[in-house]
Scaffold this active site. Structure first.
Site, mmCIF file in Angstrom:
data_model
loop_
_atom_site.group_PDB
_atom_site.id
_atom_site.type_symbol
_atom_site.label_atom_id
_atom_site.label_comp_id
_atom_site.label_asym_id
_atom_site.label_seq_id
_atom_site.Cartn_x
_atom_site.Cartn_y
_atom_site.Cartn_z
ATOM 1 N N THR A 1 -14.712 6.388 -6.659
ATOM 2 C CA THR A 1 -13.474 5.335 -6.823
ATOM 3 C C THR A 1 -13.974 4.204 -6.054
ATOM 4 O OG1 THR A 1 -12.865 6.465 -4.467
ATOM 5 C CG2 THR A 1 -12.034 7.504 -6.455
ATOM 6 N N ASP A 2 -13.137 3.079 -6.075
ATOM 7 C CA ASP A 2 -13.428 2.024 -5.177
ATOM 8 C C ASP A 2 -12.108 1.505 -4.674
ATOM 9 O OD1 ASP A 2 -11.602 0.530 -6.986
ATOM 10 O OD2 ASP A 2 -13.272 -0.266 -8.155
ATOM 11 N N GLN A 3 -11.765 0.619 -3.993
ATOM 12 C CA GLN A 3 -10.695 0.463 -2.949
ATOM 13 C C GLN A 3 -9.414 -0.081 -3.821
ATOM 14 O OE1 GLN A 3 -12.002 -2.617 -0.210
ATOM 15 N NE2 GLN A 3 -11.125 -4.499 -1.359
ATOM 16 N N MET A 4 -9.585 -0.467 -5.353
ATOM 17 C CA MET A 4 -8.453 -0.460 -5.907
ATOM 18 C C MET A 4 -7.495 0.758 -6.048
ATOM 19 S SD MET A 4 -8.866 -2.780 -9.377
ATOM 20 C CE MET A 4 -9.907 -4.191 -8.981
ATOM 21 N N GLY A 5 -8.409 1.942 -5.619
ATOM 22 C CA GLY A 5 -7.952 3.213 -5.908
ATOM 23 C C GLY A 5 -7.895 3.940 -7.151
#
Lengths: 133, 133, 133, 133
Positions: free
Chosen positions: D15-19
């Site tokens: 995952t990344d910080q965009m969720g």
């Protein structure tokens, strides 16, 4: 609009047992390229996301691999905006080996501007010049 | 408490040019192991995070590498809780090659329970049994 | 021996849904740090591997996370050799946020010199000064 | 030829910080898909590489992202061979959320058969049936 050059050095973690860079990592370098293109035009992608809640969701990627990149090589990511309007933007990339300019790959990514809930959104007008809209 | 076994198959992306798995990927497998340990005890880490805003921030990791894992091998991640109280939890891991049980690595990760802003938080009592508190 | 400073900028790919850098990526930055330490002392890890068949197999890693790194931050990787002899080397790392020097993490990696078949090997004497042996 | 289904569960690391899942990871899942397609037809990509020195160098990738994948979801990678001859092979992929069959992405990768030095090579005839040649 002109292209923007960024440099990355190939990390050991980015190689695979074929002895070259694993192909998915080129997409990470393209991400580095477009962030630096934004920075060179005076905006921080981080602030755009944090302050205005604007995300660049990836809608499409393509990449043609011309020559393998190898460990510890310096790679130039040459990034350009191929197309943009208030709903989307298309970045183009040329990846070159810094030592001799050899072409490593050519790619393109298409992004849709989204809000924090990842719903399509219109880019605020203040950002239009960054993307050449 | 007993340990929980999970299996992962080595991906090409996880190898490096040494012809073996890049060492940082063992930490990703440990993450898979502790999530499956939680699932085996009836809770979903995802729900704990989404519904109760409880995060397991990593405070410390260590790993000793005994034998390299190689592409396409199946690896057993044997996970156990070494220590837990309402503020933190320590997981222990043994990574084994599934084909013959050869020990690949031994690791430990320490986590602090946090809220959504990543401030230390107390684990809600309903989750205590999962972690053996 | 003195420490060597390298800088990395946090990539979007390195974050996770907690909104901070995924912990395994610190190990990749440490790899960047030790490669640059070697380069600053006049040798290329790539050449050592390619020409002399000497590999630095990771035998042990540990990392304590003090403060989360976030997207687009510049991180200083301060690398030092803690111990070395012709069979192994231990690197130490301090990761700092470049903007204000805040300590993000402290780590250590132990490596065994190996040949191309990943059997323990003795480091050729010409490389001893690089590692302070 | 029929398609082959493989399942992967989304890891926190992906995952990344965009969720949501970072887009480059879809390419890793496609790799998992084509390896399992080969396995389902009786050959191991690992053995093909190790015993016959045949590599599938990636020449081109493309992916259209229809809907974001999220942490802990199970994803079906539905893989098919779109085209093949003794010099190259094109795989097609449909990525679906296992819970409800929702389409997440559609992709294609083109590969050139190569020898160990990554020079174009002809696929040995014994492997032709695997790729439907």
């Amino acid at each position: 609009m002109t292209s923007v050059e960024t440099r990355v050095r190939v990390r050991y973690a980015e190689t695979d047992q074929m002895g070259v860079v694993y192909h998915a990592n080129y997409l990470v370098w393209m991400e580095v390229g477009r962030v630096e293109l934004c920075r060179s035009r005076g905006i921080s992608y981080r602030d755009m996301e944090a302050n205005d809640g604007i995300m660049l969701a990836v809608a499409e990627v393509q990449c043609r691999y011309a020559h393998p990149a190898r460990y510890d090589e310096e790679v130039i990511v040459d990034t350009v905006i191929n197309k943009a309007h208030p709903r989307m933007v298309v970045f183009g990339y040329r990846l070159l080996r810094a030592a001799d300019g050899k072409l490593l790959a050519v790619g393109e990514t298409k992004h849709v501007f989204c809000d924090r809930e990842l719903r399509p959104a219109k880019l605020p007008a203040k950002y239009w010049p960054v993307f050449g809209i």
